[in-house]
Each structure stands twice: as C-alpha cells, then as structure tokens.
Design a protein around this motif. Structure first.
Motif, PDB file in Angstrom:
ATOM      1  N   ASP A   8       0.832  -1.202   0.000  1.00 29.15           N
ATOM      2  CA  ASP A   8       0.000   0.000   0.000  1.00 29.15           C
ATOM      3  C   ASP A   8       0.868   1.255   0.000  1.00 29.15           C
ATOM      4  OD1 ASP A   8      -2.437  -1.388   0.086  1.00 29.15           O
ATOM      5  OD2 ASP A   8      -2.469  -1.413   2.284  1.00 29.15           O
ATOM      6  N   ARG A   9       1.889   1.247   0.839  1.00 29.47           N
ATOM      7  CA  ARG A   9       2.776   2.416   0.913  1.00 29.47           C
ATOM      8  C   ARG A   9       3.518   2.631  -0.405  1.00 29.47           C
ATOM      9  NH1 ARG A   9       3.091   4.525   5.894  1.00 29.47           N
ATOM     10  NH2 ARG A   9       2.326   3.245   7.596  1.00 29.47           N
ATOM     11  N   THR A  10       3.901   1.554  -1.060  1.00 31.14           N
ATOM     12  CA  THR A  10       4.563   1.671  -2.352  1.00 31.14           C
ATOM     13  C   THR A  10       3.610   2.256  -3.389  1.00 31.14           C
ATOM     14  OG1 THR A  10       5.998  -0.201  -1.829  1.00 31.14           O
ATOM     15  CG2 THR A  10       5.808   0.402  -4.158  1.00 31.14           C
ATOM     16  N   ILE A  11       2.383   1.773  -3.402  1.00 38.61           N
ATOM     17  CA  ILE A  11       1.378   2.323  -4.319  1.00 38.61           C
ATOM     18  C   ILE A  11       1.213   3.825  -4.090  1.00 38.61           C
ATOM     19  CG2 ILE A  11      -1.097   2.357  -4.858  1.00 38.61           C
ATOM     20  CD1 ILE A  11      -1.105  -0.688  -4.352  1.00 38.61           C
ATOM     21  N   LEU A  12       1.071   4.214  -2.842  1.00 46.56           N
ATOM     22  CA  LEU A  12       0.883   5.636  -2.527  1.00 46.56           C
ATOM     23  C   LEU A  12       2.098   6.465  -2.940  1.00 46.56           C
ATOM     24  CD1 LEU A  12      -0.855   5.285   0.949  1.00 46.56           C
ATOM     25  CD2 LEU A  12      -1.923   5.929  -1.230  1.00 46.56           C
ATOM     26  N   ALA A  13       3.289   5.940  -2.715  1.00 51.73           N
ATOM     27  CA  ALA A  13       4.506   6.665  -3.096  1.00 51.73           C
ATOM     28  C   ALA A  13       4.576   6.840  -4.613  1.00 51.73           C
ATOM     29  CB  ALA A  13       5.744   5.927  -2.577  1.00 51.73           C
ATOM     30  N   ARG A  17       4.174  10.556  -7.167  1.00 49.55           N
ATOM     31  CA  ARG A  17       5.108  10.995  -8.209  1.00 49.55           C
ATOM     32  C   ARG A  17       4.502  10.916  -9.604  1.00 49.55           C
ATOM     33  NH1 ARG A  17       8.063   7.464  -5.303  1.00 49.55           N
ATOM     34  NH2 ARG A  17       8.151   5.993  -7.034  1.00 49.55           N
ATOM     35  N   GLU A  18       3.650   9.903  -9.819  1.00 51.63           N
ATOM     36  CA  GLU A  18       3.122   9.630 -11.157  1.00 51.63           C
ATOM     37  C   GLU A  18       1.627   9.345 -11.069  1.00 51.63           C
ATOM     38  OE1 GLU A  18       5.688   6.738 -13.329  1.00 51.63           O
ATOM     39  OE2 GLU A  18       6.786   6.711 -11.431  1.00 51.63           O
ATOM     40  N   GLY A  19       0.839  10.367 -10.875  1.00 46.32           N
ATOM     41  CA  GLY A  19      -0.595  10.198 -10.709  1.00 46.32           C
ATOM     42  C   GLY A  19      -1.316   9.676 -11.934  1.00 46.32           C
ATOM     43  N   ARG A  20      -0.680   9.772 -13.104  1.00 47.81           N
ATOM     44  CA  ARG A  20      -1.326   9.310 -14.332  1.00 47.81           C
ATOM     45  C   ARG A  20      -0.902   7.903 -14.737  1.00 47.81           C
ATOM     46  NH1 ARG A  20      -1.489  13.726 -18.940  1.00 47.81           N
ATOM     47  NH2 ARG A  20      -2.526  11.935 -19.847  1.00 47.81           N
ATOM     48  N   ILE A  21      -0.198   7.216 -13.882  1.00 50.65           N
ATOM     49  CA  ILE A  21       0.262   5.866 -14.207  1.00 50.65           C
ATOM     50  C   ILE A  21      -0.962   4.962 -14.417  1.00 50.65           C
ATOM     51  CG2 ILE A  21       0.447   5.126 -11.792  1.00 50.65           C
ATOM     52  CD1 ILE A  21       3.006   3.577 -12.612  1.00 50.65           C
ATOM     53  N   THR A  22      -0.888   4.084 -15.385  1.00 52.73           N
ATOM     54  CA  THR A  22      -1.993   3.160 -15.626  1.00 52.73           C
ATOM     55  C   THR A  22      -1.978   2.058 -14.576  1.00 52.73           C
ATOM     56  OG1 THR A  22      -0.749   1.665 -17.068  1.00 52.73           O
ATOM     57  CG2 THR A  22      -1.833   3.571 -18.121  1.00 52.73           C
ATOM     58  N   ASN A  23      -3.117   1.414 -14.411  1.00 51.47           N
ATOM     59  CA  ASN A  23      -3.205   0.298 -13.472  1.00 51.47           C
ATOM     60  C   ASN A  23      -2.236  -0.814 -13.864  1.00 51.47           C
ATOM     61  OD1 ASN A  23      -4.643  -0.925 -11.128  1.00 51.47           O
ATOM     62  ND2 ASN A  23      -5.123  -2.473 -12.672  1.00 51.47           N
ATOM     63  N   LEU A  24      -2.105  -1.068 -15.173  1.00 49.63           N
ATOM     64  CA  LEU A  24      -1.193  -2.109 -15.650  1.00 49.63           C
ATOM     65  C   LEU A  24       0.252  -1.775 -15.301  1.00 49.63           C
ATOM     66  CD1 LEU A  24      -0.740  -4.750 -17.149  1.00 49.63           C
ATOM     67  CD2 LEU A  24      -0.666  -3.436 -19.285  1.00 49.63           C
ATOM     68  N   GLU A  25       0.664  -0.515 -15.559  1.00 47.38           N
ATOM     69  CA  GLU A  25       2.035  -0.103 -15.220  1.00 47.38           C
ATOM     70  C   GLU A  25       2.266  -0.190 -13.709  1.00 47.38           C
ATOM     71  OE1 GLU A  25       3.261   3.241 -18.499  1.00 47.38           O
ATOM     72  OE2 GLU A  25       1.638   3.745 -17.105  1.00 47.38           O
ATOM     73  N   LEU A  26       1.278   0.256 -12.941  1.00 50.66           N
ATOM     74  CA  LEU A  26       1.403   0.212 -11.484  1.00 50.66           C
ATOM     75  C   LEU A  26       1.511  -1.234 -11.002  1.00 50.66           C
ATOM     76  CD1 LEU A  26       1.427   1.711  -8.774  1.00 50.66           C
ATOM     77  CD2 LEU A  26      -1.087   1.677  -8.833  1.00 50.66           C
ATOM     78  N   ASP A 148       5.177  21.479  -3.150  1.00 55.82           N
ATOM     79  CA  ASP A 148       4.443  20.278  -3.575  1.00 55.82           C
ATOM     80  C   ASP A 148       5.261  19.010  -3.386  1.00 55.82           C
ATOM     81  OD1 ASP A 148       2.165  21.673  -4.273  1.00 55.82           O
ATOM     82  OD2 ASP A 148       2.910  22.099  -6.282  1.00 55.82           O
ATOM     83  N   GLY A 149       6.028  18.932  -2.324  1.00 56.97           N
ATOM     84  CA  GLY A 149       6.811  17.721  -2.082  1.00 56.97           C
ATOM     85  C   GLY A 149       5.910  16.561  -1.677  1.00 56.97           C
ATOM     86  N   PRO A 150       6.298  15.348  -2.045  1.00 53.49           N
ATOM     87  CA  PRO A 150       5.500  14.176  -1.648  1.00 53.49           C
ATOM     88  C   PRO A 150       5.678  13.864  -0.173  1.00 53.49           C
ATOM     89  CG  PRO A 150       7.491  13.493  -2.783  1.00 53.49           C
ATOM     90  CD  PRO A 150       7.462  14.990  -2.849  1.00 53.49           C
ATOM     91  N   LEU A 151       4.689  13.188   0.408  1.00 50.28           N
ATOM     92  CA  LEU A 151       4.806  12.737   1.787  1.00 50.28           C
ATOM     93  C   LEU A 151       5.897  11.670   1.862  1.00 50.28           C
ATOM     94  CD1 LEU A 151       1.045  12.421   2.739  1.00 50.28           C
ATOM     95  CD2 LEU A 151       2.635  14.206   3.431  1.00 50.28           C
ATOM     96  N   PRO A 152       6.696  11.680   2.924  1.00 49.91           N
ATOM     97  CA  PRO A 152       7.807  10.711   3.042  1.00 49.91           C
ATOM     98  C   PRO A 152       7.301   9.344   3.516  1.00 49.91           C
ATOM     99  CG  PRO A 152       7.787  12.171   4.926  1.00 49.91           C
ATOM    100  CD  PRO A 152       6.692  12.641   4.007  1.00 49.91           C
TER     101      PRO A 152
END
Length: 153
Positions: A8-13, A17-26, A148-152
């Motif tokens: 879950d944490r990896t998905i969120l990270a 960074r890449e909000g437009r990533i496809t489900n397949l790529e993710l 706009d830094g990402p959460l750590p």
C-alpha cells in the motif's frame, strides 16, 4: 480503515510521483496482478488515503507569478468567529490554502496573484473584509526552493 502494508505504501509513493500511471504499469511496478492492484486502489480511495488526482500547473506561465503567505490575527478567538472566518475563506477562490495555527496569530493564508498590485487588491477587497480580521502580516515569496513535495512514505 485497514492498516497499510508495504505494498500500500509503495502504491501511494508511486501515485504521488506519477498520478497518471496506468493500473497495468502500477501492477507491474509493485509486482501484483492488475486485478489485485485495482482492488487495492479502490480500497485506498474508499478509505480516503487518496483524496484525488490532478495536474500541477505552472503558475508563472498562467499569470500567477507572486506567491504570498499572510498571517491573520482575528479580533476575537471564539468559536463563532472561527466558524465565520473559515466559512468565508472557503468561499474566496484567491485563497489556495488556509491553516489555523497555534502561536502569535490565528491563521496562515497562502495565495497566488499576478503581482504586488494584484495582491494589494486582494488584501483590500477580500482578506481584510473577511469576518473577524483585525490584523495581517504579509510575506511575499522571493524564491520557491521546494513546493508540492510528496509525503515521506
């Protein structure tokens, strides 16, 4: 809400960074099937850990070159004054962020405007007219070092 695991944490990270990533790529990136990845995404959205998706825009190119932070001190610190101020600031489209803070003032407001003349108009026409405002202190940003830094995660 279910406890977050490493996946879950990896998905969120990745999403930060890449909000437009496809489900397949993710799914390929995290080593799960597309179906399992999609199920996790639905849960993360349902649990409000992911609150939305959007584009990051260049404020300079869009005519909002001046970033300003404003300390706001209210005339009274009572629940009704807080409520009236918060309701009014939510309706002000010029206000990007507003945070109630502890310390020497009550709220920290973030706004973006074209230039100092536009800020002067915003201050006089909007901010000083908000309910309960007694005093403000303005901090015009000279250089944005990090935003706009990402959460750590």
């Amino acid at each position: 809400m279910q406890a977050l695991d490493k996946t879950d944490r990896t998905i969120l990270a990745v999403l930060q960074r890449e909000g437009r990533i496809t489900n397949l790529e993710l799914s390929e990136r995290i080593g799960l099937s597309p179906t399992a990845t999609s199920e996790r995404m639905r849960r993360l959205l349902k649990d409000r850990l992911v609150t939305g998706f959007g584009a990051r825009l260049d404020p300079q190119l869009l005519g909002f070159g001046l970033l300003v932070f404003v300390e706001v001190l209210l005339d009274k610190t009572t629940p009704d004054v807080f409520d009236r101020f918060a309701a009014a600031v939510i309706r002000a489209p010029e206000v990007l962020e507003c945070h109630m803070v502890a310390g020497g003032f009550d709220y920290l407001v973030k706004t973006r405007v074209r230039d100092m003349a536009a800020y002067r108009s915003f201050l006089g026409d909007v901010l000083l007219g908000l309910p309960g405002v007694r005093e403000t202190r303005t901090y015009a940003v000279m250089e944005e070092v990090k935003s706009d830094g990402p959460l750590p995660l």
